[in-house]
Write a protein that holds these residues in place. Structure first.
Motif, PDB file in Angstrom:
ATOM      1  N   ALA A 176      30.539  52.501  33.744  1.00  0.00           N
ATOM      2  CA  ALA A 176      31.352  51.280  33.644  1.00  0.00           C
ATOM      3  C   ALA A 176      32.779  51.590  34.080  1.00  0.00           C
ATOM      4  N   VAL A 177      32.939  51.840  35.370  1.00  0.00           N
ATOM      5  CA  VAL A 177      34.223  52.332  35.891  1.00  0.00           C
ATOM      6  C   VAL A 177      35.310  51.262  35.820  1.00  0.00           C
ATOM      7  N   GLN A 178      34.993  50.036  36.188  1.00  0.00           N
ATOM      8  CA  GLN A 178      36.009  48.983  36.160  1.00  0.00           C
ATOM      9  C   GLN A 178      36.500  48.725  34.748  1.00  0.00           C
ATOM     10  N   GLU A 179      35.572  48.681  33.791  1.00  0.00           N
ATOM     11  CA  GLU A 179      35.958  48.469  32.403  1.00  0.00           C
ATOM     12  C   GLU A 179      36.779  49.651  31.894  1.00  0.00           C
ATOM     13  N   LYS A 180      36.394  50.863  32.305  1.00  0.00           N
ATOM     14  CA  LYS A 180      37.162  52.060  31.925  1.00  0.00           C
ATOM     15  C   LYS A 180      38.587  51.956  32.409  1.00  0.00           C
ATOM     16  N   ASP A 181      38.735  51.586  33.692  1.00  0.00           N
ATOM     17  CA  ASP A 181      40.076  51.478  34.266  1.00  0.00           C
ATOM     18  C   ASP A 181      40.903  50.428  33.538  1.00  0.00           C
ATOM     19  N   ALA A 182      40.274  49.313  33.204  1.00  0.00           N
ATOM     20  CA  ALA A 182      41.000  48.234  32.532  1.00  0.00           C
ATOM     21  C   ALA A 182      41.429  48.647  31.127  1.00  0.00           C
ATOM     22  N   LEU A 183      40.528  49.270  30.371  1.00  0.00           N
ATOM     23  CA  LEU A 183      40.877  49.697  29.019  1.00  0.00           C
ATOM     24  C   LEU A 183      41.934  50.794  29.059  1.00  0.00           C
ATOM     25  N   LEU A 184      41.787  51.734  29.984  1.00  0.00           N
ATOM     26  CA  LEU A 184      42.762  52.818  30.084  1.00  0.00           C
ATOM     27  C   LEU A 184      44.150  52.263  30.390  1.00  0.00           C
ATOM     28  N   ALA A 185      44.235  51.302  31.301  1.00  0.00           N
ATOM     29  CA  ALA A 185      45.526  50.693  31.630  1.00  0.00           C
ATOM     30  C   ALA A 185      46.119  49.994  30.410  1.00  0.00           C
ATOM     31  N   GLU A 186      45.278  49.337  29.634  1.00  0.00           N
ATOM     32  CA  GLU A 186      45.756  48.656  28.436  1.00  0.00           C
ATOM     33  C   GLU A 186      46.272  49.655  27.399  1.00  0.00           C
ATOM     34  N   LEU A 187      45.563  50.750  27.216  1.00  0.00           N
ATOM     35  CA  LEU A 187      45.977  51.771  26.243  1.00  0.00           C
ATOM     36  C   LEU A 187      47.290  52.420  26.671  1.00  0.00           C
ATOM     37  N   LEU A 188      47.402  52.736  27.957  1.00  0.00           N
ATOM     38  CA  LEU A 188      48.644  53.326  28.459  1.00  0.00           C
ATOM     39  C   LEU A 188      49.798  52.337  28.343  1.00  0.00           C
TER      40      LEU A 188
END
Length: 264
Positions: A151-163
């Motif tokens: 789930a790469v797109q979801e990973k990228d989105a969550l990571l951006a939100e956490l950062l």
């Protein structure tokens, strides 16, 4: 982004390798290949130990998994949970050394977990890692270990939100790891070298070789001139600010074996 790209491992000079006394290495997709530990990797670890070169995995994996590693593999210790804890072999036992006070780290881990839970409800493709119960300092989200396709797109989105929320979050090849402030692979590596091996940061630049495969290895690539990426790091290179100096021909554990042969 850096313009320099990793050079082939074949051009790394023998003179530079002669001073190496320590190999710090990522575990998943660096020592392993397609989720398994190849025989050539274990042979490489044993050959390095026999040659007097200390190998220390530096992993985002849980302390429970790292406890097994330090007990059964020919390694001089394991830095676990992205730098949260160092597991040191002591004969038949294992000593745990935490980045900060253990009780404080466990309390902060609970806060991080409580913060993450509502966010995961909005990213249904992601989930806590199976090994979360065996983690002592961090929180990990699975996007590619048991989730197929990843789930790469979801990973990228969550990571951006956490950062964006100011959290210390990094992506490995399979997980997002949310660590406590100040914790990362290099911060604990520098402490382990100084406190347990009496190696200064300056000397480490000549005596340490680091090998990895993912964005969460950047702090190590940035600090160690002798840094190597196994071939599967290629897909991450465009997004890395700090790339490894060299790259192997083979992926994962087979690439690590390739490196060990050159080092030996």
């Amino acid at each position: 982004m850096m313009e320099l790209r990793p050079q082939p491992l074949s051009v790394m000079s023998a003179a530079a390798l002669r001073s190496v006394r320590y190999v710090f290495t990522d575990f998943d997709d660096t020592l392993t290949l397609h989720g398994r530990l190849p025989a050539v990797t274990l042979n490489a670890l044993q050959a390095l130990e026999k040659a007097g070169i200390k190998v220390i995995p530096v992993t985002g994996g849980c302390a429970g998994w790292s406890d097994m590693m330090v007990r059964v593999l020919p390694v001089a210790g394991v830095i676990s949970e992205g730098g949260g804890v160092f597991l040191q072999p002591k004969g038949r036992s294992v000593a745990y050394h935490f980045f900060q006070d253990e009780a404080a780290m466990r309390a902060k881990q609970a806060e991080l977990l409580a913060m993450l839970q509502p966010r995961l409800k909005r990213f249904e493709a992601l989930k806590l890692t199976r090994d979360q119960a065996y983690r002592l300092t961090d929180v990990a989200v699975d996007y590619a270990q048991e989730i197929a396709p990843p789930a790469v797109q979801e990973k990228d989105a969550l990571l951006a939100e956490l950062l964006g929320a100011g959290l210390n979050a990094k992506a490995s090849s399979i997980h997002i790891n949310i660590c406590q402030d100040g914790v990362d692979k290099y911060a604990m590596t520098e402490r382990v070298l100084r406190e347990f091996f009496n190696v200064s940061a300056a000397v480490a630049k000549q005596q340490v070789l680091y090998v990895g495969d993912a964005p969460n290895d950047e702090s190590m690539f940035a600090q160690f001139p002798l840094s190597v990426g196994v071939a599967n790091i290629a897909k991450h290179l465009p997004a890395l600010k700090h790339t490894p100096a060299f790259i192997t021909k083979s992926e994962g554990g087979e690439g690590f074996s390739e490196l060990a042969k050159k080092l030996l």
